[in-house]
Motif scaffolding. Structure first.
Motif, PDB file in Angstrom:
ATOM      1  N   PHE A 113       1.176  -1.304  -0.280  1.00 16.95           N
ATOM      2  CA  PHE A 113       0.005  -0.012   0.446  1.00 16.95           C
ATOM      3  C   PHE A 113       0.871   1.475  -0.353  1.00 16.95           C
ATOM      4  CE2 PHE A 113      -3.005   3.050   2.498  1.00 16.95           C
ATOM      5  CZ  PHE A 113      -3.943   3.872   0.853  1.00 16.95           C
ATOM      6  N   SER A 114       2.033   1.125   1.205  1.00 17.81           N
ATOM      7  CA  SER A 114       2.964   1.641   0.833  1.00 17.81           C
ATOM      8  C   SER A 114       3.736   2.784  -0.753  1.00 17.81           C
ATOM      9  CB  SER A 114       3.561   2.175   2.378  1.00 17.81           C
ATOM     10  OG  SER A 114       3.118   1.956   3.505  1.00 17.81           O
ATOM     11  N   GLN A 115       4.316   1.314  -0.909  1.00 14.00           N
ATOM     12  CA  GLN A 115       4.936   1.393  -2.611  1.00 14.00           C
ATOM     13  C   GLN A 115       3.670   1.912  -3.665  1.00 14.00           C
ATOM     14  OE1 GLN A 115       5.438  -1.961  -6.013  1.00 14.00           O
ATOM     15  NE2 GLN A 115       6.453  -2.885  -3.850  1.00 14.00           N
ATOM     16  N   ARG A 116       2.143   1.557  -3.325  1.00 14.24           N
ATOM     17  CA  ARG A 116       1.153   1.772  -4.287  1.00 14.24           C
ATOM     18  C   ARG A 116       0.896   3.802  -3.772  1.00 14.24           C
ATOM     19  NH1 ARG A 116       1.543  -1.560  -7.570  1.00 14.24           N
ATOM     20  NH2 ARG A 116       0.052  -3.301  -7.869  1.00 14.24           N
ATOM     21  N   GLN A 117       1.072   4.052  -3.220  1.00 16.81           N
ATOM     22  CA  GLN A 117       1.093   5.273  -2.400  1.00 16.81           C
ATOM     23  C   GLN A 117       2.026   6.321  -3.818  1.00 16.81           C
ATOM     24  OE1 GLN A 117       0.525   5.155   1.575  1.00 16.81           O
ATOM     25  NE2 GLN A 117      -1.340   6.267   1.337  1.00 16.81           N
ATOM     26  N   LEU A 118       3.579   5.723  -3.149  1.00 15.37           N
ATOM     27  CA  LEU A 118       4.248   6.675  -3.696  1.00 15.37           C
ATOM     28  C   LEU A 118       4.483   7.140  -4.405  1.00 15.37           C
ATOM     29  CD1 LEU A 118       7.162   5.075  -0.796  1.00 15.37           C
ATOM     30  CD2 LEU A 118       5.847   7.848  -0.475  1.00 15.37           C
ATOM     31  N   LEU A 119       4.732   5.683  -5.852  1.00 15.22           N
ATOM     32  CA  LEU A 119       4.382   5.923  -6.838  1.00 15.22           C
ATOM     33  C   LEU A 119       3.278   6.855  -7.454  1.00 15.22           C
ATOM     34  CD1 LEU A 119       5.128   1.818  -7.592  1.00 15.22           C
ATOM     35  CD2 LEU A 119       6.835   3.357  -7.280  1.00 15.22           C
ATOM     36  N   ALA A 120       2.633   6.555  -7.234  1.00 11.93           N
ATOM     37  CA  ALA A 120       1.390   7.508  -7.914  1.00 11.93           C
ATOM     38  C   ALA A 120       1.066   8.460  -6.910  1.00 11.93           C
ATOM     39  CB  ALA A 120      -0.446   7.122  -6.894  1.00 11.93           C
ATOM     40  N   ALA A 121       1.262   9.077  -6.514  1.00 17.67           N
ATOM     41  CA  ALA A 121       2.247  10.527  -6.008  1.00 17.67           C
ATOM     42  C   ALA A 121       3.683  10.768  -6.900  1.00 17.67           C
ATOM     43  CB  ALA A 121       3.355  10.345  -4.625  1.00 17.67           C
ATOM     44  N   ALA A 122       4.293  10.377  -7.389  1.00 21.82           N
ATOM     45  CA  ALA A 122       5.739  10.562  -8.742  1.00 21.82           C
ATOM     46  C   ALA A 122       4.893  10.905  -9.781  1.00 21.82           C
ATOM     47  CB  ALA A 122       6.514   9.746  -8.132  1.00 21.82           C
ATOM     48  N   GLY A 123       3.399  10.341  -9.855  1.00 24.57           N
ATOM     49  CA  GLY A 123       2.706  10.012 -11.164  1.00 24.57           C
ATOM     50  C   GLY A 123       3.603   8.848 -11.963  1.00 24.57           C
ATOM     51  N   VAL A 124       4.012   7.404 -11.430  1.00 26.29           N
ATOM     52  CA  VAL A 124       3.675   6.697 -11.972  1.00 26.29           C
ATOM     53  C   VAL A 124       2.540   5.917 -12.384  1.00 26.29           C
ATOM     54  CG1 VAL A 124       4.972   4.432 -11.523  1.00 26.29           C
ATOM     55  CG2 VAL A 124       6.034   6.616 -11.264  1.00 26.29           C
ATOM     56  N   PRO A 125       2.317   4.821 -13.506  1.00 26.54           N
ATOM     57  CA  PRO A 125       1.026   4.299 -13.593  1.00 26.54           C
ATOM     58  C   PRO A 125       0.803   3.431 -13.025  1.00 26.54           C
ATOM     59  CG  PRO A 125       2.469   4.339 -15.529  1.00 26.54           C
ATOM     60  CD  PRO A 125       2.997   5.629 -14.625  1.00 26.54           C
ATOM     61  N   VAL A 126      -0.140   3.211 -11.666  1.00 25.35           N
ATOM     62  CA  VAL A 126      -0.419   2.181 -11.194  1.00 25.35           C
ATOM     63  C   VAL A 126      -1.565   1.423 -11.682  1.00 25.35           C
ATOM     64  CG1 VAL A 126       1.714   2.461  -9.198  1.00 25.35           C
ATOM     65  CG2 VAL A 126      -0.841   3.263  -8.790  1.00 25.35           C
ATOM     66  N   PRO A 127      -2.687   0.232 -10.667  1.00 27.73           N
ATOM     67  CA  PRO A 127      -3.670   0.359 -11.475  1.00 27.73           C
ATOM     68  C   PRO A 127      -4.465   0.716  -9.954  1.00 27.73           C
ATOM     69  CG  PRO A 127      -2.396  -1.487 -10.745  1.00 27.73           C
ATOM     70  CD  PRO A 127      -1.612  -0.268 -10.462  1.00 27.73           C
ATOM     71  N   PHE A 196      -7.414  -4.825 -11.744  1.00 29.59           N
ATOM     72  CA  PHE A 196      -6.896  -5.977 -12.820  1.00 29.59           C
ATOM     73  C   PHE A 196      -6.728  -5.094 -13.798  1.00 29.59           C
ATOM     74  CE2 PHE A 196      -7.802  -9.491 -16.363  1.00 29.59           C
ATOM     75  CZ  PHE A 196      -5.752 -10.493 -15.703  1.00 29.59           C
ATOM     76  N   ALA A 197      -5.259  -5.013 -14.190  1.00 31.76           N
ATOM     77  CA  ALA A 197      -4.698  -3.965 -14.904  1.00 31.76           C
ATOM     78  C   ALA A 197      -4.359  -5.714 -16.291  1.00 31.76           C
ATOM     79  CB  ALA A 197      -2.971  -4.150 -15.156  1.00 31.76           C
ATOM     80  N   ASN A 249      12.326   5.798 -13.303  1.00 32.41           N
ATOM     81  CA  ASN A 249      11.259   6.684 -12.146  1.00 32.41           C
ATOM     82  C   ASN A 249      10.531   6.300 -10.784  1.00 32.41           C
ATOM     83  OD1 ASN A 249      11.364   9.071 -13.475  1.00 32.41           O
ATOM     84  ND2 ASN A 249       9.820   8.279 -14.908  1.00 32.41           N
ATOM     85  N   CYS A 250      10.006   5.295 -10.781  1.00 34.57           N
ATOM     86  CA  CYS A 250      10.035   3.998  -9.560  1.00 34.57           C
ATOM     87  C   CYS A 250      11.203   4.127  -8.430  1.00 34.57           C
ATOM     88  CB  CYS A 250       9.372   2.635 -10.201  1.00 34.57           C
ATOM     89  SG  CYS A 250       7.892   2.300 -11.297  1.00 34.57           S
ATOM     90  N   PRO A 272       1.500   1.450 -20.602  1.00 32.95           N
ATOM     91  CA  PRO A 272       2.783   0.396 -19.475  1.00 32.95           C
ATOM     92  C   PRO A 272       1.700   1.181 -17.487  1.00 32.95           C
ATOM     93  CG  PRO A 272       4.440   1.374 -20.857  1.00 32.95           C
ATOM     94  CD  PRO A 272       2.810   2.189 -21.061  1.00 32.95           C
ATOM     95  N   VAL A 273       1.717  -0.048 -16.947  1.00 35.22           N
ATOM     96  CA  VAL A 273       1.412   0.094 -15.557  1.00 35.22           C
ATOM     97  C   VAL A 273       2.199  -1.031 -14.521  1.00 35.22           C
ATOM     98  CG1 VAL A 273      -0.693   0.046 -14.106  1.00 35.22           C
ATOM     99  CG2 VAL A 273      -0.748   0.896 -17.060  1.00 35.22           C
TER     100      VAL A 273
END
Length: 428
Positions: A113-127, A196-197, A249-250, A272-273
């Motif tokens: 969950f922390s990983q998802r938050q950090l990636l999303a905040a940096a503009g990295v596309p995530v599910p 589901f990506a 970027n990740c 890419p996601v």
């Protein structure tokens, strides 16, 4: 002069732990494994590698043991092949002033969950994702995201506890499984509910800020047990560059500027996601595939980084290397498995390894532990590698007798005989 030693915290029964030991020896180091149960790694006893029993979940115990070893050896570095101990490795390296990963970054990355938050905040596309602590949270999160969803533990590896849920019944069923005592939690029981990506999957191996290789990977739902890896993936230059840029970027978003990383993506309708970032080297047979494809020994280069020596990721060749994993389609008793010797003798086959023997009970868990073997092939030609791999797979066969059902068990016992209460002793 004291012998230079490399301390390895725990190992890996699937083979990566042994790769680290062998690479350490090639580099002139004495490998020492610290483990809560050294007997679980057959290769330690088979080759008489040094192993010491210690509570590897106890940081103070590890510090004491490493300090004790430091009185005898020149401890050149400390590392592990397992993600579960990588944050601990970072803390040990900080304590002993050795090169190592940032433990805070590792801990944040391993908490999905922390990983998802950090990636999303940096503009990295995530599910799309939600965090859930109970069945009601899971149900509402799945409704918000929209079915189908992926339901997984917030901390974990190897696809353990991960499942694609296509309808509400499957969501409820898997939630019950995760919270019902069957799943072994590595942390507080919290779950991630994800979109589901859909699309082809690509796995990247990265060291520091250098993308070493991109593999096409086949993960079959609903449990996402990997069935095949092939290096390199068939990508255009633009696609490769786009995936590489997102991956770097990740690393920046997660503070993973030191050491190896394994990144999983899917190419969806929106491009890419990122599915997951793993802050460590991928497990076997990925290092062997990278070496077969590019001539880069990831394990040795990682160890050089760990001991503070100059490392080199220069590619020495451009071949195609592929692995196929043998996965049973039912539970039961393995009657026999053969063909491995014939497959291993084929030209172009780099490795054939079986993880089970005849009469082994097969109980599928829906994760990496379902593999009963693996085959690796490599050659300068993609077509030849794929054809060789398929021929080798076709040579291996096995038979599994399904476990008897409850009804079959009762039938095999026959009718139950009761003794009349009035019968004489000699008539019973």
């Amino acid at each position: 002069m004291a012998t230079r030693a490399l301390i390895l915290v725990e190992g890996d029964p699937t083979g990566t732990g042994l790769l680290y030991i062998q690479a350490a020896q090639r580099l002139g180091l004495h490998p020492i494994t610290l483990s809560a149960d050294p007997a679980r790694y057959e290769y330690l006893a088979a080759e008489k590698y040094e192993a010491i029993r210690v509570d590897t979940d106890n940081l103070d115990a590890l510090i004491r043991e490493c300090s004790r070893l430091g009185a005898t050896y020149d401890v050149a570095g400390i590392t592990s092949s397992l993600e579960a101990f990588y944050a601990t490795i970072g803390k040990l390296c900080q304590y002993f002033d050795l090169p190592g990963p940032n433990p805070t970054s590792i801990e944040r990355c391993c908490e999905k969950f922390s990983q998802r938050q950090l990636l999303a905040a940096a503009g990295v596309p995530v599910p799309a994702y939600r965090l859930a602590a109970n069945a009601a949270d899971v149900q509402s999160s799945a409704a918000e995201i929209g079915l189908p969803v992926i339901l997984k533990p917030a901390v974990g590896a190897g696809s353990c506890g991960v499942r694609l849920c296509r309808n509400a019944d499957e969501v409820a069923e898997h939630t019950t499984y995760l919270l019902g005592g069957k799943h072994i939690w590595r942390s507080l029981p919290r779950m991630l509910v994800e979109e589901f990506a859909e699309g082809p999957q690509y796995n990247l191996e990265v060291m520091e800020n250098e993308v070493i290789g991109v593999a096409a990977a086949d993960y079959g739902p609903p449990h996402f047990v990997c069935r095949e890896h092939i290096y390199p993936a068939l990508l255009t230059d633009d696609e490769h560059e786009r995936i590489a840029d997102i991956s770097l970027n990740c690393l920046r978003a997660l503070g993973l500027g030191w050491g190896p990383a394994n990144i999983e993506l899917r190419w969806t309708e929106r491009g890419p996601v990122v599915i997951e970032v793993n802050p460590r080297l991928a497990g076997s047979p990925v290092p062997q595939l990278v070496q077969a494809a590019y001539g880069v020994d990831l394990v040795s280069e990682h160890i050089k980084l760990v001991i503070g020596e100059e490392w080199n990721l220069r590619k020495r060749r451009s071949h195609t290397a592929a692995a196929r994993y043998l996965i049973p389609d039912c539970d039961g008793t393995l009657d026999w498995i053969d063909g491995d010797s014939r497959a291993a003798a084929m030209s172009g086959v780099a490795e054939v390894k079986l993880f089970v023997e005849a009469k082994t009970p097969i109980i599928r868990k829906g994760d990496y532990r379902d593999r009963i073997g693996q085959i690796l092939a490599a050659s300068p030609s993609r077509a030849l590698t794929e054809a060789t791999l398929q021929r080798a797979v076709d040579l291996i066969d096995w038979s599994i007798t399904p476990f008897p059902t409850v009804g079959e068990q009762e039938q095999s016992l026959g009718p139950t005989l009761s003794t009349p209460a009035s019968a004489a002793p000699d008539e019973r």
